[in-house]
Design a protein around this motif. Structure first.
Motif, short mmCIF file in Angstrom:
data_model
loop_
_atom_site.label_atom_id
_atom_site.label_comp_id
_atom_site.label_asym_id
_atom_site.label_seq_id
_atom_site.Cartn_x
_atom_site.Cartn_y
_atom_site.Cartn_z
N MET A 1 8.23 30.66 5.18
CA MET A 1 8.07 30.84 6.62
C MET A 1 7.60 29.56 7.29
SD MET A 1 8.75 33.86 8.00
CE MET A 1 9.11 35.54 7.51
N VAL A 2 6.64 28.86 6.65
CA VAL A 2 6.14 27.61 7.22
C VAL A 2 7.23 26.56 7.26
CG1 VAL A 2 4.49 25.73 6.92
CG2 VAL A 2 3.77 28.08 6.55
N ILE A 3 8.02 26.49 6.17
CA ILE A 3 9.12 25.53 6.15
C ILE A 3 10.17 25.91 7.20
CG2 ILE A 3 10.94 24.51 4.72
CD1 ILE A 3 9.14 25.07 2.31
N GLY A 4 10.37 27.22 7.37
CA GLY A 4 11.27 27.69 8.42
C GLY A 4 10.78 27.28 9.80
N ASP A 5 9.45 27.27 9.98
CA ASP A 5 8.88 26.77 11.23
C ASP A 5 9.23 25.31 11.45
OD1 ASP A 5 7.81 29.09 12.04
OD2 ASP A 5 5.72 28.61 11.61
N GLY A 6 9.36 24.57 10.34
CA GLY A 6 9.75 23.17 10.45
C GLY A 6 11.14 22.99 11.02
N VAL A 7 11.95 24.07 10.97
CA VAL A 7 13.27 24.05 11.59
C VAL A 7 13.19 24.52 13.04
CG1 VAL A 7 15.61 25.00 11.49
CG2 VAL A 7 14.41 24.43 9.38
N LEU A 8 12.47 25.62 13.28
CA LEU A 8 12.44 26.22 14.61
C LEU A 8 11.62 25.43 15.61
CD1 LEU A 8 12.04 29.98 13.61
CD2 LEU A 8 14.12 28.81 14.32
N ALA B 1 5.72 17.67 19.35
CA ALA B 1 5.22 18.96 18.88
C ALA B 1 5.81 19.35 17.53
CB ALA B 1 5.52 20.04 19.92
N SER B 2 7.02 18.95 17.29
CA SER B 2 7.68 19.30 16.02
C SER B 2 7.07 18.57 14.84
CB SER B 2 9.17 18.97 16.11
OG SER B 2 9.35 17.60 16.38
N GLN B 3 6.33 17.49 15.09
CA GLN B 3 5.77 16.69 14.01
C GLN B 3 4.81 17.49 13.15
OE1 GLN B 3 6.44 13.52 13.10
NE2 GLN B 3 5.05 13.81 11.37
N ALA B 4 4.07 18.41 13.75
CA ALA B 4 3.06 19.16 13.01
C ALA B 4 3.69 19.95 11.87
CB ALA B 4 2.32 20.11 13.96
N MET B 5 4.74 20.69 12.17
CA MET B 5 5.33 21.52 11.14
C MET B 5 6.18 20.71 10.16
SD MET B 5 3.79 24.10 11.98
CE MET B 5 4.27 24.96 10.52
N ILE B 6 6.73 19.59 10.61
CA ILE B 6 7.47 18.73 9.68
C ILE B 6 6.52 18.16 8.63
CG2 ILE B 6 8.79 16.60 9.47
CD1 ILE B 6 9.88 17.13 12.28
N SER B 7 5.37 17.65 9.08
CA SER B 7 4.37 17.13 8.14
C SER B 7 3.87 18.23 7.22
CB SER B 7 3.19 16.51 8.91
OG SER B 7 3.63 15.47 9.75
N GLY B 8 3.65 19.43 7.78
CA GLY B 8 3.21 20.55 6.96
C GLY B 8 4.24 20.94 5.92
N ALA B 9 5.52 20.89 6.30
CA ALA B 9 6.59 21.21 5.35
C ALA B 9 6.60 20.23 4.17
CB ALA B 9 7.94 21.20 6.05
N PHE B 10 6.40 18.93 4.47
CA PHE B 10 6.34 17.93 3.40
C PHE B 10 5.20 18.24 2.43
CE2 PHE B 10 8.22 14.49 6.39
CZ PHE B 10 9.48 15.00 6.17
N ALA B 11 4.01 18.52 2.98
CA ALA B 11 2.84 18.77 2.14
C ALA B 11 3.04 20.01 1.26
CB ALA B 11 1.60 18.94 3.01
N ILE B 12 3.62 21.05 1.83
CA ILE B 12 3.80 22.30 1.09
C ILE B 12 4.85 22.14 0.00
CG2 ILE B 12 4.67 24.65 1.31
CD1 ILE B 12 3.19 24.83 3.95
N ILE B 13 5.94 21.45 0.31
CA ILE B 13 6.98 21.23 -0.70
C ILE B 13 6.41 20.43 -1.87
CG2 ILE B 13 9.12 20.00 -1.18
CD1 ILE B 13 9.64 22.60 0.14
N ALA B 14 5.60 19.42 -1.56
CA ALA B 14 4.99 18.61 -2.63
C ALA B 14 4.13 19.48 -3.53
CB ALA B 14 4.17 17.47 -2.02
N VAL C 1 16.06 34.86 7.67
CA VAL C 1 17.21 34.32 6.96
C VAL C 1 16.82 33.04 6.23
CG1 VAL C 1 19.50 33.28 7.23
CG2 VAL C 1 18.92 35.38 8.47
N PHE C 2 16.12 32.12 6.95
CA PHE C 2 15.67 30.88 6.32
C PHE C 2 14.75 31.19 5.14
CE2 PHE C 2 16.21 28.70 10.63
CZ PHE C 2 17.48 28.26 10.30
N SER C 3 13.83 32.13 5.34
CA SER C 3 12.86 32.45 4.30
C SER C 3 13.53 33.06 3.08
CB SER C 3 11.80 33.42 4.84
OG SER C 3 11.08 32.83 5.90
#
Length: 781
Positions: free
Chosen positions: A200-207, A390-403, A518-520
């Protein structure tokens, strides 16, 4: 007496020492000589302990707080662009509803982002790292809930673990821990919940980039009415591509670039809010009375409940405070939220509410209509920039979570670049960055407006927040040992509020709300498939490990050639000798003069000290020079370059041989003393003489290694000059012949497709390509 080394069922034994005690002088006491040795055990219990990120000074904290403004709070900060219009989608029929919605916004922000996240959830960090997987890894240190049976007793000796003193609360936590460990269903369910939240968080990185950029660029229609919606979407796509291309510069540089813009944005919206408040209707301050929330629902009933799907957008990006914690620290996040974001956005909402009390017909475009004339264009320009950021927050979060998920064996291999040597946890993942960019461009091109995207947004936001509530409740029970009253209140208050918002968001499921699901679903399928095969691969190696006396048998075989140099044989197995060794010897009847069986193991800890990183063990016979080596990393540790890694392992090997000689001498001396002390009471003179002799033996043990120690170290040095060869198992994983059809599809096709199309192991670990030998082997799971 001295604790014996663990032995296997066939009588083999390993000898060893933990290199974490390199700096300690071996004393002739039983406590100093006792050691753990689980390299032949199936698994070991890990008594966990919570540790926290290192404290930093106020200068560094303020430095990080300034950066966090640009990275973390862009999403929440730009919510005033669309909250009121998303709440009153059918227009504003009663101006008193403004007070009810404003009161809802005030108390939603105070309850969830401020109270829950700033003061409670941020404390549930894993050594300074946040996010769903950080919570999962924190819990897995206290209970053996990991589906991979690679826990070792030696892990409990790391600095980031600690033992708890007995108490009633500890007993309660221990009881819950045992229930969790003995329930395979609970382990699987907890894992699935974790990857659902992660997806869901990574999906937020898209939305988030889609809705932020589209909502900002859409404001240009106020002055450029000739632009079509397709042209506006094209502008948004161009901006999105530029944003994702900028990610490679890292959070440190991006944060400094964005922070001044977001800070300017907060000053503008706060100033405009104060202007509207005093110019139009200061009476909206009555909304601080929660009575207006009750009145709002009484007047609107079901429509009031449906409107909660728009109200919840006022806290979009809240999860970024926790997910991006590894890029900053708790105090920096708290300062950024409390001092900058909270007063600014509340003043913006209050000012808009005051404006709508006078001009309720402008509810569809509240933000731009409420801007004073002279400030319109400056605010529009900053709004566009802030919405992009504003999109930077979730993009950075997606990187951290994937790692984090990759380290825990829940995601295919990708390259994780650490973008800052000063601040740990700041990472950039090229593959994920470009996948997110493609998805954002596709969603923007297909939908072109924010209507359906905003419906999807609320579901993703609240779903993740609710799962975080469940995991933090588990942390409160097991790790914090909080009182039962607070444990009950936390999920009831916060979880109850989130479920109400989630039910409202699901009402618009068919109107775009299906997007995050769907993303999730796609991400969960990828992560679950990878982890499923990863676990079964490890269990296959564990079940088929080589007998402990295998190396001793090799030493008696004359047809086995000894190759010059040092061989590094890589395996994921941390208990026993991996089956890849016997397969190698069968195919190529030779073995290097010095063979190190290396297992690279990632622990559910953010960082491991270098001096505690490597474990060595002898494999009997000692003179055959075969060693077991486990190299341990935290999920935020950077794996060394090949040359660095080789030097680190070889130096630790030499140090291990040196320490092991001291250990052997001290143990021999101690056994002699035990024999003497087993008799009758000694004569005082004899006792003094024995004490003197014991001290002399101890001094000799700390001064000179045993005979042959320096020669062994010199052999290692000479063999290193002959070269180091890296042998990596290229395993072909297939479903066993009697497996069902679904398992064959998942293993033979889905998993192998991902394995072949993602990065290969040597590109992720420290294996040099020019000195790599592949050993092919098939695993049937």
């Amino acid at each position: 007496m001295v604790e014996p080394l663990h032995t296997s069922s066939n009588g083999g034994a390993e000898r060893g020492a933990n290199t974490a005690f390199a700096s300690e002088k071996i004393q002739p006491t039983t406590e100093r000589l006792q050691r753990f040795d689980s390299l032949y055990m199936e698994a070991g219990k890990i008594p966990g302990g919570q540790s926290h990120a290192a404290k930093v000074g106020w200068a560094t904290t303020l430095h990080l707080a300034f950066q966090s403004i640009g990275v973390v709070y862009g999403d929440m900060g730009t919510s005033p662009l669309y909250v009121f219009s998303s709440t009153f989608v059918d227009g504003l029929k009663d101006t008193d509803d403004i007070l009810g919605v404003l009161s809802l916004i005030i108390y939603t922000v105070a309850l969830l982002p401020l109270t829950k996240y700033c003061f409670i959830v941020l404390r549930a960090n894993d050594n300074g790292d946040g996010g769903t997987f950080a919570l999962y890894s924190l819990i897995s240190r206290y209970a053996r809930i990991s589906l991979i049976p690679n826990q070792q007793a030696e892990d409990a000796m790391l600095s980031h673990y600690k033992l708890e003193s007995p108490s009633n609360r500890v007993k309660r936590a221990h009881w819950i821990k045992e229930k969790m460990e003995n329930s395979p269903k609970f382990k699987v369910m907890l894992f699935l919940v974790t990857i659902l939240a992660t997806s869901m968080v990574i999906g937020d990185g898209v939305l988030t980039p889609c809705i932020s950029v589209l909502s900002a660029v859409g404001g240009i229609k106020q002055s450029a009415k000739s632009l079509t919606q397709g042209q506006i979407a094209g502008i948004a796509i161009t901006i999105l591509i530029a944003l994702f291309l900028a990610q490679r510069f890292g959070t440190n540089k991006v944060g400094y670039t964005f922070a001044p813009i977001i800070l300017t944005w907060f000053i503008l919206i706060a100033g405009i809010g104060v202007y509207n408040l005093f110019k139009h209707d200061a009476g909206v301050l009555k909304a601080f009375n929660p009575k207006y929330i009750v009145d709002y629902f009484k007047r609107n009933g079901k429509h009031g409940w449906i409107s909660l799907g728009g109200v919840i957008l006022c806290i979009t990006g809240t999860e970024a405070m926790f997910a991006d914690l590894g890029h900053f620290n708790v105090r920096a996040i708290q300062i950024g939220f409390s001092v900058v974001l909270l007063p600014s956005v509340l003043l913006a909402y209050i000012g808009q509410a005051a404006y709508l009390r006078i001009y309720p017909e402008h509810v569809a475009d509240t933000f731009y209509k409420s801007i004073p004339g002279p400030l319109y264009w400056p605010t529009f320009v900053v709004a566009v920039a802030a919405a992009i950021i504003a999109s930077q927050a979730m993009i950075s979060g997606a990187f951290a979570i994937i790692a984090q998920s990759q380290i825990l064996g829940c995601f295919p291999r990708v390259r994780v670049n650490h973008t800052s040597t000063k601040f740990q946890g700041q990472v950039y993942i090229p593959e994920i960055n470009y996948v997110l960019m493609v998805l954002c461009v596709a969603v923007t091109a297909i939908f072109q407006t924010t209507d359906k995207i905003s419906n999807a947004y609320g579901i993703a936001v609240v779903f993740v927040m609710f799962i975080t509530t469940l995991l933090v409740t588990l942390v409160m029970v097991m790790i914090w040992k909080t009182s039962l009253l607070w444990i009950a209140l936390f999920p009831v208050i916060f979880g109850g509020a989130e479920l109400i918002y989630l039910s409202s968001a699901f009402y618009k499921f068919t109107q775009g709300g299906y997007l995050p699901l769907v993303f999730s679903a796609i991400l969960m399928f990828i992560m679950a498939t990878w982890h499923y095969v990863h676990v079964h691969r490890y269990k296959w190696e564990l079940q088929n490990k080589v007998p402990n006396n295998y190396v001793a048998e090799l030493a008696t075989r004359r047809n086995i050639a000894r190759l010059p140099g040092i061989g590094f044989l890589y395996s994921e197995l941390v208990q026993g000798i991996p089956p890849i060794l016997s397969h190698w010897v069968e195919q190529v009847p030779s073995i290097h003069s010095v063979l190190v069986i290396v297992s690279i193991k990632f622990l559910p800890i953010s960082k491991i000290e270098t001096k505690e990183r490597i474990l060595f063990r002898y494999v009997d016979p000692i003179e055959y020079r075969v060693f077991r080596c486990v190299v341990r990393y935290g999920y935020n540790d950077k794996v060394e370059d090949p040359g660095e890694f080789e030097s680190l392992v070889i130096e630790n090997l030499k140090q291990f041989i040196h320490e092991e000689s001291f250990y052997s001498q001290s143990r021999h001396s101690l056994q002699g003393e035990s024999v003497e002390e087993s008799g009758d009471v000694m004569d005082p003179a004899v006792e003094v003489q024995n004490e003197t002799l014991s001290k002399k033996n101890s001094d000799q043990a700390t001064a000179d290694p045993r005979n042959g120690c320096m020669e062994e170290i010199q052999v290692i040095h000479n063999e290193m000059e002959d070269g180091v060869v890296h042998m990596l198992g290229e395993t072909n994983v297939v479903a066993e012949p009697n497996a069902d059809f679904l398992k064959k599809i998942i293993v033979d096709y889905v998993y192998n497709f991902m394995r072949k199309n993602f990065r290969q192991p040597e590109r992720i670990t420290c294996v040099p390509h020019n000195r790599l030998l592949r050993v092919g082997m098939t695993y049937e799971i």
